[in-house]
Enzyme design. Structure first.
Site, PDB file in Angstrom:
ATOM      1  N   CYS A 281      29.802  25.299  68.999  1.00 25.26           N
ATOM      2  CA  CYS A 281      30.367  26.182  69.852  1.00 25.26           C
ATOM      3  C   CYS A 281      30.740  25.906  71.604  1.00 25.26           C
ATOM      4  O   CYS A 281      31.941  26.947  71.671  1.00 25.26           O
ATOM      5  CB  CYS A 281      29.817  26.874  69.915  1.00 25.26           C
ATOM      6  SG  CYS A 281      28.254  26.891  70.671  1.00 25.26           S
TER       7      CYS A 281
HETATM    8  P1  NAD Z   1      29.656  32.195  59.762  1.00 22.86           P
HETATM    9  O1  NAD Z   1      30.027  33.622  60.905  1.00 22.86           O
HETATM   10  O2  NAD Z   1      30.258  32.191  58.903  1.00 22.86           O
HETATM   11  O3  NAD Z   1      27.762  32.345  59.207  1.00 22.86           O
HETATM   12  C1  NAD Z   1      26.931  32.505  60.222  1.00 22.86           C
HETATM   13  C2  NAD Z   1      25.826  33.065  59.333  1.00 22.86           C
HETATM   14  O4  NAD Z   1      26.063  34.002  59.403  1.00 22.86           O
HETATM   15  C3  NAD Z   1      25.634  31.929  58.501  1.00 22.86           C
HETATM   16  O5  NAD Z   1      24.279  31.892  58.043  1.00 22.86           O
HETATM   17  C4  NAD Z   1      26.202  33.066  57.134  1.00 22.86           C
HETATM   18  O6  NAD Z   1      25.317  32.553  55.979  1.00 22.86           O
HETATM   19  C5  NAD Z   1      25.913  34.007  57.219  1.00 22.86           C
HETATM   20  N1  NAD Z   1      26.528  35.275  57.477  1.00 22.86           N
HETATM   21  C6  NAD Z   1      28.137  35.458  56.379  1.00 22.86           C
HETATM   22  N2  NAD Z   1      28.751  36.720  56.607  1.00 22.86           N
HETATM   23  C7  NAD Z   1      27.695  37.465  56.425  1.00 22.86           C
HETATM   24  C8  NAD Z   1      27.156  38.783  56.433  1.00 22.86           C
HETATM   25  N3  NAD Z   1      28.437  39.583  56.196  1.00 22.86           N
HETATM   26  N4  NAD Z   1      26.308  39.586  57.171  1.00 22.86           N
HETATM   27  C9  NAD Z   1      25.487  38.824  57.209  1.00 22.86           C
HETATM   28  N5  NAD Z   1      25.431  37.571  57.418  1.00 22.86           N
HETATM   29  C10 NAD Z   1      26.298  36.676  57.266  1.00 22.86           C
HETATM   30  O7  NAD Z   1      29.645  31.145  61.086  1.00 22.86           O
HETATM   31  P2  NAD Z   1      29.328  29.702  61.013  1.00 22.86           P
HETATM   32  O8  NAD Z   1      30.560  29.004  60.039  1.00 22.86           O
HETATM   33  O9  NAD Z   1      28.201  29.385  59.666  1.00 22.86           O
HETATM   34  O10 NAD Z   1      29.513  28.773  62.492  1.00 22.86           O
HETATM   35  C11 NAD Z   1      30.658  28.626  62.756  1.00 22.86           C
HETATM   36  C12 NAD Z   1      30.646  29.537  63.782  1.00 22.86           C
HETATM   37  O11 NAD Z   1      29.735  29.647  64.356  1.00 22.86           O
HETATM   38  C13 NAD Z   1      31.809  28.947  64.618  1.00 22.86           C
HETATM   39  O12 NAD Z   1      32.690  30.304  65.039  1.00 22.86           O
HETATM   40  C14 NAD Z   1      31.187  28.745  66.052  1.00 22.86           C
HETATM   41  O13 NAD Z   1      31.657  28.719  67.024  1.00 22.86           O
HETATM   42  C15 NAD Z   1      29.680  29.507  65.784  1.00 22.86           C
HETATM   43  N6  NAD Z   1      28.664  29.332  66.770  1.00 22.86           N
HETATM   44  C16 NAD Z   1      28.565  29.850  67.762  1.00 22.86           C
HETATM   45  C17 NAD Z   1      27.580  29.081  69.194  1.00 22.86           C
HETATM   46  C18 NAD Z   1      26.688  30.264  69.685  1.00 22.86           C
HETATM   47  O14 NAD Z   1      25.839  29.581  70.431  1.00 22.86           O
HETATM   48  N7  NAD Z   1      27.628  30.758  70.627  1.00 22.86           N
HETATM   49  C19 NAD Z   1      26.822  27.941  68.077  1.00 22.86           C
HETATM   50  C20 NAD Z   1      27.239  27.236  66.571  1.00 22.86           C
HETATM   51  C21 NAD Z   1      27.841  27.971  66.471  1.00 22.86           C
END
Ligand code: NAD
Length: 463
Positions: A281
């Site tokens: 991220c």
């Molecule tokens: P994502 O939002 O698709 O998923 C993250 C988590 O949320 C997963 O466990 C997923 O199953 C869950 N999720 C998905 N839909 C949901 C819903 N409707 N309700 C509740 N939970 C739900 O993200 P990803 O693809 O796993 O990760 C990549 C993203 O994460 C990128 O945008 C990245 O920038 C961000 N990220 C941010 C940080 C930070 O500290 N700011 C750190 C790592 C990753």
């Protein structure tokens, strides 16, 4: 080798391995099998967490911390096995995976030690013979929803402060990476964590994650993932006045000034853009260069990109792992294609070989092009012009995101100015935008985070 992940509910490992996660470097191989929970699985996990909550809150904080410290030792004894499984499910290089497991161990130690320091405040009272103190109290059940890109470190830095503060937890790890979270939970169980204090439910975010966020028993939710999902969860949690913490997307920029050494700046930017396959991220994805350094910097960056040798994270000589999934690879390639359509040139990379996307440098990018505005989440960096420091700073800040920002310069006054005026939660000078100490509050501004609590360090305990 294929590993098997299970749900952990009320101290029991349950669930049939219905889902398969393939090794991103070797898509023909199954890396891990995991169950797919549904609303009823979440309900059982929450019931277990709710049942365990009073006894855990009554356990002395040093005793809670001691379990985290013992779990750190268990994880340490399994370091290589856990790191190898992490490579096979997420795709990092082994060196990166070892570092991430090390981080999880250190996080458990940091918050374990906090058990001895947990204290309130005392205040003078206006009433004679009276003392006034505050007492830190747990919130109850915490829901934790985590992404795939740091599959053991992020669960660790969310659950360790929750547990040492006396909360019980239901963790929902990312679908792509069930094994790493299972290893973390297994270490805590082996260290003697009582049944129900930590529960883990695997499955789809839209099913398991949504059910967790929607349940009244969850009094605090910590989420890391995409901005789109995070903002939706914010509404759900705020509507019932539950505590919420969100860490979301980024479009992190680095500004390289004429007085910077172009070769050193290129090393810094390459580490931030291509390390961890750019799937952080905090990864650098925009670089603004002032006119005197742009050409030399771009040339040096292309040379640095060649040092990242994509391959299977377990193979000798690999310095960059695969893209995490075919969907993510399609997103990365579409971003490169769109940049080309809008007039960018691909200075190096840009074409995938199987699941591997080489370090990609785009030039001729304008600030309003999509690749300069939208998160890519892959090893792709755009080089853009800035007339001078002031314009560069304005361009860095002209983004809906504000997670990390970097500056390469020898000018100490500008470094201080940038630290004060860059709109980002984390500002780095002459360092990659990635990489943070575990004892320091972490989070962003604007669409990168909720404006509530920070993660990590003492801030995580406040949450
Ligand atoms: P994502 O939002 O698709 O998923 C993250 C988590 O949320 C997963 O466990 C997923 O199953 C869950 N999720 C998905 N839909 C949901 C819903 N409707 N309700 C509740 N939970 C739900 O993200 P990803 O693809 O796993 O990760 C990549 C993203 O994460 C990128 O945008 C990245 O920038 C961000 N990220 C941010 C940080 C930070 O500290 N700011 C750190 C790592 C990753």
């Amino acid at each position: 080798m294929t590993t098997t992940a299970k749900h952990l509910i009320g101290g029991r490992w349950t669930g049939e391995p219905e889902r398969e996660r393939h090794n991103p470097a070797r898509p023909g191989e199954i890396a891990v099998r995991a169950p797919a929970g549904d609303e009823s699985t979440v309900d059982r996990a929450l019931a277990a967490a709710d049942d365990a909550r009073r006894a855990w809150a009554a356990t002395p904080a040093p005793a809670r911390g001691a379990i985290l410290l013992d779990a750190a030792d268990v994880l340490r004894s399994r370091h290589e096995e856990v790191a190898t499984d992490l490579v096979q499910e997420e795709g990092k290089t082994l060196a990166e995976a070892r570092g991430e497991v090390r981080r999880a161990i250190d996080v458990l130690r940091y918050f374990g030690a906090h058990g001895w320091q947990r204290t309130g405040e005392s205040f003078p009272s206006g009433t004679p013979d009276t003392s006034v103190v505050t007492r830190p109290e747990p919130l109850g059940v915490a829901g934790l929803i985590t992404p795939w890109n740091f599959p053991i470190a992020i669960p660790a830095w969310k659950l360790a402060p929750a547990l040492v503060s006396g909360n019980t937890v239901v963790l929902k790890p990312a679908e792509l990476t069930p094994a790493s979270a299972t290893h973390l939970a297994a270490a805590l169980v082996a260290a003697g964590l009582p049944a129900g204090v930590l529960n883990v439910v695997h499955g789809e975010g839209s099913v398991v994650g949504a059910a967790l966020a929607a349940d009244e028993r969850v009094r605090a939710l910590s989420f890391t993932g995409s901005t789109e999902v995070g903002l939706r969860l914010h509404q759900v949690l705020s509507a019932r006045r539950a505590r919420v913490q969100l860490e979301m997307g980024g479009k992190n920029a680095c500004l390289v000034l004429d007085d910077a050494d172009p070769a050193a700046a290129a090393r810094i930017v390459a580490a931030g853009a291509f390390g961890l396959t750019g799937q952080a991220c905090t990864a650098t994805s925009r670089v603004y260069c002032t006119p005197g350094v742009r050409e030399a910097f771009t040339e040096a960056l292309v040379k640095e990109a060649a040092r990242f040798s994509p391959g299977d994270g377990l193979a000798a000589g690999t310095t960059m792992g695969p893209v995490v999934s075919s969907d993510q690879l399609a997103t990365d390639l579409a971003a490169v294609e769109r940049a080309r359509e809008q007039g960018a040139s691909v200075a190096t990379g840009g074409r995938a070989d199987g699941p591997f996307l080489p370090a990609t440098v785009l030039t001729g990018v304008a600030h309003d092009h999509d690749v300069a505005r939208r998160e890519v989440f892959g090893p792709v960096v755009a080089v853009l012009p800035a007339a001078d420091y002031d314009e560069g700073l304005a361009l860095v800040n002209d983004s809906p995101y504000g997670l990390t920002a970097g500056l390469c310069t020898r000018d100490l006054a500008l470094a201080h100015h940038f630290a004060a005026h860059a709109e980002a939660g984390v500002v780095k000078v002459n360092r990659p935008t990635t990489g943070l100490d575990l004892n320091v509050p972490f989070g962003g501004v604007k669409d990168s985070s909720s404006a509530t609590f920070r993660e990590q360090g003492p801030a995580a305990v406040d949450f």
